[in-house]
Scaffold this motif. Structure first.
Motif, PDB file in Angstrom:
ATOM      1  N   ALA A   1       0.834  -1.203   0.000  1.00  0.00           N
ATOM      2  CA  ALA A   1       0.000   0.000   0.000  1.00  0.00           C
ATOM      3  C   ALA A   1       0.870   1.255   0.000  1.00  0.00           C
ATOM      4  O   ALA A   1       0.489   2.282  -0.569  1.00  0.00           O
ATOM      5  N   ASN A   2       2.055   1.189   0.607  1.00  0.00           N
ATOM      6  CA  ASN A   2       2.952   2.355   0.621  1.00  0.00           C
ATOM      7  C   ASN A   2       3.443   2.676  -0.799  1.00  0.00           C
ATOM      8  O   ASN A   2       3.607   3.854  -1.154  1.00  0.00           O
ATOM      9  N   ASP A   3       3.677   1.634  -1.601  1.00  0.00           N
ATOM     10  CA  ASP A   3       4.087   1.863  -2.986  1.00  0.00           C
ATOM     11  C   ASP A   3       2.961   2.541  -3.771  1.00  0.00           C
ATOM     12  O   ASP A   3       3.187   3.462  -4.565  1.00  0.00           O
ATOM     13  N   LEU A   4       1.724   2.087  -3.540  1.00  0.00           N
ATOM     14  CA  LEU A   4       0.577   2.706  -4.199  1.00  0.00           C
ATOM     15  C   LEU A   4       0.409   4.150  -3.740  1.00  0.00           C
ATOM     16  O   LEU A   4       0.155   5.054  -4.546  1.00  0.00           O
ATOM     17  N   SER A   5       0.562   4.382  -2.426  1.00  0.00           N
ATOM     18  CA  SER A   5       0.444   5.737  -1.882  1.00  0.00           C
ATOM     19  C   SER A   5       1.490   6.655  -2.496  1.00  0.00           C
ATOM     20  O   SER A   5       1.208   7.815  -2.834  1.00  0.00           O
ATOM     21  N   GLY A   6       2.723   6.148  -2.659  1.00  0.00           N
ATOM     22  CA  GLY A   6       3.785   6.960  -3.248  1.00  0.00           C
ATOM     23  C   GLY A   6       3.463   7.344  -4.685  1.00  0.00           C
ATOM     24  O   GLY A   6       3.727   8.484  -5.115  1.00  0.00           O
ATOM     25  N   LEU A   7       2.885   6.412  -5.449  1.00  0.00           N
ATOM     26  CA  LEU A   7       2.530   6.713  -6.832  1.00  0.00           C
ATOM     27  C   LEU A   7       1.416   7.762  -6.881  1.00  0.00           C
ATOM     28  O   LEU A   7       1.472   8.716  -7.675  1.00  0.00           O
TER      29      LEU A   7
ATOM     30  N   GLY B   1       0.711  15.561  -6.881  1.00  0.00           N
ATOM     31  CA  GLY B   1       1.550  16.694  -6.517  1.00  0.00           C
ATOM     32  C   GLY B   1       1.788  16.814  -5.025  1.00  0.00           C
ATOM     33  O   GLY B   1       1.932  17.925  -4.499  1.00  0.00           O
ATOM     34  N   GLY B   2       1.816  15.674  -4.331  1.00  0.00           N
ATOM     35  CA  GLY B   2       2.126  15.679  -2.903  1.00  0.00           C
ATOM     36  C   GLY B   2       0.937  15.815  -1.986  1.00  0.00           C
ATOM     37  O   GLY B   2       1.079  16.196  -0.827  1.00  0.00           O
ATOM     38  N   ASN B   3      -0.258  15.459  -2.474  1.00  0.00           N
ATOM     39  CA  ASN B   3      -1.469  15.630  -1.657  1.00  0.00           C
ATOM     40  C   ASN B   3      -2.080  14.308  -1.215  1.00  0.00           C
ATOM     41  O   ASN B   3      -3.235  14.259  -0.822  1.00  0.00           O
ATOM     42  N   THR B   4      -1.310  13.225  -1.261  1.00  0.00           N
ATOM     43  CA  THR B   4      -1.865  11.912  -0.894  1.00  0.00           C
ATOM     44  C   THR B   4      -1.171  11.395   0.360  1.00  0.00           C
ATOM     45  O   THR B   4       0.055  11.434   0.473  1.00  0.00           O
ATOM     46  N   THR B   5      -1.998  10.903   1.301  1.00  0.00           N
ATOM     47  CA  THR B   5      -1.440  10.430   2.582  1.00  0.00           C
ATOM     48  C   THR B   5      -1.961   9.058   2.963  1.00  0.00           C
ATOM     49  O   THR B   5      -1.837   8.643   4.115  1.00  0.00           O
TER      50      THR B   5
ATOM     51  N   ASP C   1     -10.030  13.837 -10.849  1.00  0.00           N
ATOM     52  CA  ASP C   1      -8.859  14.152 -11.667  1.00  0.00           C
ATOM     53  C   ASP C   1      -7.704  13.192 -11.375  1.00  0.00           C
ATOM     54  O   ASP C   1      -7.023  12.713 -12.291  1.00  0.00           O
ATOM     55  N   LEU C   2      -7.498  12.894 -10.098  1.00  0.00           N
ATOM     56  CA  LEU C   2      -6.453  11.957  -9.707  1.00  0.00           C
ATOM     57  C   LEU C   2      -6.769  10.562 -10.237  1.00  0.00           C
ATOM     58  O   LEU C   2      -5.883   9.853 -10.727  1.00  0.00           O
ATOM     59  N   ALA C   3      -8.043  10.193 -10.187  1.00  0.00           N
ATOM     60  CA  ALA C   3      -8.457   8.874 -10.667  1.00  0.00           C
ATOM     61  C   ALA C   3      -8.179   8.728 -12.168  1.00  0.00           C
ATOM     62  O   ALA C   3      -7.700   7.683 -12.628  1.00  0.00           O
ATOM     63  N   GLU C   4      -8.451   9.794 -12.946  1.00  0.00           N
ATOM     64  CA  GLU C   4      -8.200   9.737 -14.380  1.00  0.00           C
ATOM     65  C   GLU C   4      -6.706   9.653 -14.683  1.00  0.00           C
ATOM     66  O   GLU C   4      -6.286   8.920 -15.588  1.00  0.00           O
ATOM     67  N   ARG C   5      -5.889  10.406 -13.922  1.00  0.00           N
ATOM     68  CA  ARG C   5      -4.436  10.347 -14.138  1.00  0.00           C
ATOM     69  C   ARG C   5      -3.896   8.960 -13.781  1.00  0.00           C
ATOM     70  O   ARG C   5      -3.015   8.420 -14.458  1.00  0.00           O
ATOM     71  N   PHE C   6      -4.436   8.390 -12.719  1.00  0.00           N
ATOM     72  CA  PHE C   6      -4.005   7.047 -12.312  1.00  0.00           C
ATOM     73  C   PHE C   6      -4.409   6.006 -13.355  1.00  0.00           C
ATOM     74  O   PHE C   6      -3.636   5.104 -13.685  1.00  0.00           O
ATOM     75  N   LYS C   7      -5.620   6.166 -13.898  1.00  0.00           N
ATOM     76  CA  LYS C   7      -6.093   5.222 -14.922  1.00  0.00           C
ATOM     77  C   LYS C   7      -5.200   5.277 -16.146  1.00  0.00           C
ATOM     78  O   LYS C   7      -4.834   4.232 -16.717  1.00  0.00           O
ATOM     79  N   LYS C   8      -4.836   6.484 -16.576  1.00  0.00           N
ATOM     80  CA  LYS C   8      -3.956   6.620 -17.737  1.00  0.00           C
ATOM     81  C   LYS C   8      -2.603   5.953 -17.478  1.00  0.00           C
ATOM     82  O   LYS C   8      -2.050   5.270 -18.338  1.00  0.00           O
TER      83      LYS C   8
END
Length: 583
Positions: free
Chosen positions: A134-140, A146-150, A166-173
């Motif tokens: 989960a830490n690897d996923l959190s880092g991605l 832009g540093g807003n995920t914890t 917006d984050l979901a779409e970037r992650f999907k891409k």
């Protein structure tokens, strides 16, 4: 194994083309020239196409022909679908995405194959090699936001993705790019068909899956709606194609065969004679005498027309399938197939076409027709050209049979053939035809024929409507050049009736060319049914005659193809064999 349409075996016994009661085809010459025959002199089948031809070409002629024609729309392909195989869709998907490739540990689950390669490409440098946490996923996600995920767990990361479109779409891409980099179009297509806001839930589900064998089922479950596009994987394509075939059959279906066979003899009419006259001065005048008496034709035409079409139970007509113990609504849009998990607590197939208690109906209708026509053609000479008029009177013996068979998936219908249900009736029909050959254009002919002028009716029983052989009107032209090359074209002026439920009308136009080298001739042409809904498109035609004894004509549709037992063929095909002689 369960198949969608067990009654197909019965259909084969009672099928015909949607050419049931239309103009039809007789002989090989016209069949090879796009169906053109109304103005075609170089054929033995003038009695069938236009009795006026008996006056225009008065030679003795003999012809015989045997033909079989096939036309299909969705029904036969449905019959070959193994519904048990469809139910195993999650297992098949599992095999394809987990076979081969790299192996990675994703949370608590070991992922192999193409999906494993995709995750390996998505996380090329995890904190622990070969293990994605989960830490690897959190880092991605932190990098993408832009540093807003914890988030610190897969569940928390899923919640963050759901709350940030917006984050979901970037992650999907990023995820789809990783699939393509990992070399799996299927996984890329699979991920592209999942809504971005539930991708986190999908990954969380994979993390907590009981075993690798549950991965595909977990993806289907968590995604809610999954859209797959054909073309990414041949194995999955076969299953997606089966869904598509069933969907098309819901809207329209038909399977037809027609056989038209005949024997015709044309007895020669008067030949032109010369008369020599002399006057009182001794002048000699040689005149050609032509009484205009044409040939007499007699024939025996035996045809069999049948049609079968399935109508679904209105209470069980939805695309709902049980896949891996869960129920999914299926929708089809072009090459895209969408599977939506039923969240209503459904535990059966009520309302689905797959319901074993459904009362679907297979309508079968067969009509055999024996005709004995006798015709005559006469020529009238006018200052502007020759006008040929012909008439044919035909005795018609009809034998009809029809049944409505109830069936459902996995249940064979009750078959009860009762000879007492056969309809037998006799009637008479009348055909008239015209053929005009203008003097100003040598070897040019214009023809018009009206068949069944009296619209004879065949009485039916067994709750079937009477069959009326409505009037058929067709026009045609022909032109011969260099004494061996003939061009011809025909068109139905009126639409004709058929036995088909999905294409109740037909209206043909077509033409071709005949190259006659006396001992051998070649024919090419094309035709199309302007009213057909079966999608056969333009039909190419061709034929070959050797020494008169062997005459073959073929027709093949260029439109829709069907796949039966891994063989891909046109949904329209016809073959005619026979021979003809003239002297």
């Amino acid at each position: 194994m369960k198949y969608f349409a067990y009654p197909l075996g019965i259909v084969i016994l009672a099928l015909n083309s949607s050419f049931g009661l239309e103009f039809g085809s007789m002989g090989q010459v016209s069949a090879g020239m796009g169906g053109a025959g109304v103005a075609l002199k170089d054929s033995a089948w003038g009695l069938y196409y236009n009795p006026a031809l008996l006056g225009a070409d008065r030679r003795t002629k003999v012809g015989y022909s045997f033909g079989l024609q096939f036309k299909e729309q969705n029904l036969m392909q449905v019959a070959t679908i193994d519904t048990d195989n469809l139910s195993n869709f999650p297992d098949k998907l599992n095999e394809q995405i987990l076979g081969g490739g790299k192996s990675v540990q994703f949370g608590n689950t070991t992922i192999d194959g193409a999906l494993g390669s995709t995750l390996d490409a998505l996380f090329p440098n995890p904190a622990t090699p070969g293990q994605i946490t989960a830490n690897d996923l959190s880092g991605l996600l932190d990098e993408l936001s832009g540093g807003n995920t914890t988030c610190t767990t897969f569940t928390d990361c899923a919640a963050e993705l759901k709350g940030d479109p917006d984050l979901a779409e970037r992650f999907k891409k990023k995820l789809v790019d990783a699939a393509n980099k990992g070399g799996s179009p299927l996984v890329g297509d699979l991920l592209s068909g999942i809504n971005a806001d539930v991708l986190g839930d999908v990954l969380d589900g994979i993390n907590s899956a009981n075993s690798a064998s549950d991965i595909a089922d977990t993806i289907l479950d968590k995604a809610g709606t999954l859209t797959l596009k054909k073309g990414a994987d041949s194995t999955i394509d076969k299953l997606l194609n089966d869904f598509g075939v069933i969907d098309e059959a819901l809207r329209s279906n038909d399977v037809n065969l027609v056989t038209q066979n005949g024997f015709v003899v044309q007895f020669a009419g008067d030949k032109k004679q010369r008369r020599v006259e002399s006057d009182a001065l001794g002048s000699i005048n040689i005149q050609e005498i032509d009484s205009g008496r044409g040939a007499v034709g007699i024939g025996l035409f035996a045809s069999a027309f049948t049609n079968a079409s399935a109508q679904l139970d209105p209470n069980n007509n939805q695309l709902i399938f049980e896949l891996g113990g869960k129920y999914y609504d299926v929708s089809v849009s072009g090459d895209n197939i969408s599977l939506t998990l039923d969240s209503s607590g459904r535990n059966n197939l009520d309302g689905s076409i797959m319901n074993e208690n459904a009362n679907h109906t297979l309508y079968t209708n067969a009509l055999a027709l024996i005709e004995i026509p006798v015709g005559y053609g006469h020529t009238f000479f006018t200052p502007t050209g020759e006008l040929n008029v012909g008439i044919a009177v035909k005795f018609m013996q009809a034998i009809g049979y029809g049944q409505n068979l109830k069936f459902s998936v996995g249940k064979t219908p009750d078959i009860d053939f009762n000879k007492d249900d056969l309809d037998m009736a006799q009637t008479f029909g009348f055909d008239v035809g015209l053929l005009y050959s203008p003097k100003m254009i040598k070897n040019f002919n214009i023809g018009l024929v009206a068949k069944n002028l009296n619209a004879p009716t065949i009485k039916r029983s067994n709750n079937l409507e009477d069959t009326t052989l409505n009037r058929q009107v067709r026009a045609g032209v022909s032109y011969t050049m260099k004494d061996f090359l003939t061009f011809a074209f025909d068109a139905d002026i009126l639409a004709n009736d058929t036995l088909s439920l999905s294409s109740p009308k037909s209206q043909f136009m077509g033409g071709g060319v005949l190259a006659n080298f006396k001992k051998v001739d070649f024919r090419l042409g094309a035709m199309q049914d302007l009213r057909s809904k079966s999608g056969e498109g333009v039909i190419l035609t061709g034929g070959l005659n050797l020494l008169g004894f062997l005459d073959v004509a073929l027709q093949y549709g260029l439109g829709k193809n069907i796949t039966l037992y891994n063989v891909n063929v046109s949904n329209y095909m016809s073959l005619r064999v026979g021979g003809q002689f003239s002297f």
